[in-house]
Write a protein that holds these residues in place. Structure first.
Motif, PDB file in Angstrom:
ATOM      1  N   UNK A   1       0.970  -1.256  -0.110  1.00 32.76           N
ATOM      2  CA  UNK A   1       0.046  -0.098  -0.026  1.00 32.76           C
ATOM      3  C   UNK A   1       1.091   1.319   0.075  1.00 32.76           C
ATOM      4  N   UNK A   2       0.666   1.937  -0.938  1.00 34.19           N
ATOM      5  CA  UNK A   2       1.730   3.199  -1.205  1.00 34.19           C
ATOM      6  C   UNK A   2       1.163   4.698  -0.646  1.00 34.19           C
ATOM      7  N   UNK A   3       1.943   5.125   0.265  1.00 37.00           N
ATOM      8  CA  UNK A   3       1.635   6.579   0.755  1.00 37.00           C
ATOM      9  C   UNK A   3       2.635   7.590   0.242  1.00 37.00           C
ATOM     10  N   UNK A   4       2.314   8.556  -0.600  1.00 34.66           N
ATOM     11  CA  UNK A   4       3.247   9.416  -1.461  1.00 34.66           C
ATOM     12  C   UNK A   4       3.560  10.608  -0.340  1.00 34.66           C
ATOM     13  N   UNK A   5       4.796  10.834  -0.095  1.00 36.35           N
ATOM     14  CA  UNK A   5       5.016  12.336   0.649  1.00 36.35           C
ATOM     15  C   UNK A   5       5.450  13.334  -0.200  1.00 36.35           C
TER      16      UNK A   5
ATOM     17  N   UNK B   1       3.414  11.414 -12.197  1.00 38.62           N
ATOM     18  CA  UNK B   1       2.257  11.085 -12.149  1.00 38.62           C
ATOM     19  C   UNK B   1       2.051   9.433 -11.891  1.00 38.62           C
ATOM     20  N   UNK B   2       3.001   8.723 -12.519  1.00 36.29           N
ATOM     21  CA  UNK B   2       2.970   7.195 -12.390  1.00 36.29           C
ATOM     22  C   UNK B   2       3.247   6.759 -11.205  1.00 36.29           C
ATOM     23  N   UNK B   3       3.939   7.404 -10.405  1.00 33.49           N
ATOM     24  CA  UNK B   3       4.190   7.046  -8.989  1.00 33.49           C
ATOM     25  C   UNK B   3       2.951   7.226  -8.151  1.00 33.49           C
ATOM     26  N   UNK B   4       2.517   8.491  -8.299  1.00 33.52           N
ATOM     27  CA  UNK B   4       1.214   8.833  -7.683  1.00 33.52           C
ATOM     28  C   UNK B   4      -0.126   8.041  -7.961  1.00 33.52           C
ATOM     29  N   UNK B   5      -0.082   7.631  -9.257  1.00 32.61           N
ATOM     30  CA  UNK B   5      -1.067   6.601  -9.307  1.00 32.61           C
ATOM     31  C   UNK B   5      -1.068   5.394  -8.573  1.00 32.61           C
TER      32      UNK B   5
END
Length: 135
Positions: free
Chosen positions: A87-91, A129-133
């Motif tokens: 599960x990814x959380x972007x800072x 945007x690819x990481x944020x997706x």
């Protein structure tokens, strides 16, 4: 019961009881005072969770790349290292802001539903945007 068996039981218990986090970062902390703070924070966090620290090489800004190109190159490196099931959380500066209690509640909720949480921290240009997706 032998020492080896006790060690296995202890590891299995830790696996069940501790949260598991991955910290995926672009670049390395160079400033000594920031590195010291990072070290102290990770030591505190490791009392309560299993933490994996993964650094990816930043894209070279000296090649005249635009921010979008830098983010894309770094994003590919990050995505290649991120396990699919995390599960990814972007800072990221464009993301939602939490106070300490709000972030703790969010982590608690996610940790109860997912096996592992991956925090992703971009370089100077931010996250693609690819990481944020993946969030």
């Amino acid at each position: 019961m032998g020492i080896g068996a006790m060690s296995l039981i202890h590891e299995a218990f830790e696996e069940i009881t501790l949260f598991r986090f991955g910290m995926y970062v672009v670049g390395r902390t160079r400033a000594p005072f920031l590195l010291e703070g990072e070290t102290v924070y990770l030591a505190r966090l490791r009392q309560y969770a299993r933490v994996q620290w993964v650094e990816v090489k930043p894209a070279s800004a000296t090649k005249g790349l635009k921010d979008a190109q830098v983010m894309a190159a770094e994003g590919l490196s990050l995505l290649a290292r991120l396990p699919d099931k995390d599960c990814v959380l972007a800072l990221d500066r464009r993301g939602k802001t939490y106070d300490s209690e709000g972030l703790a509640n969010r982590i608690q909720t996610l940790a109860s539903h997912h096996g592992r949480i991956a925090f992703v921290i971009g370089g100077h240009a931010g996250l693609s945007d690819e990481v944020l997706s993946r969030v």
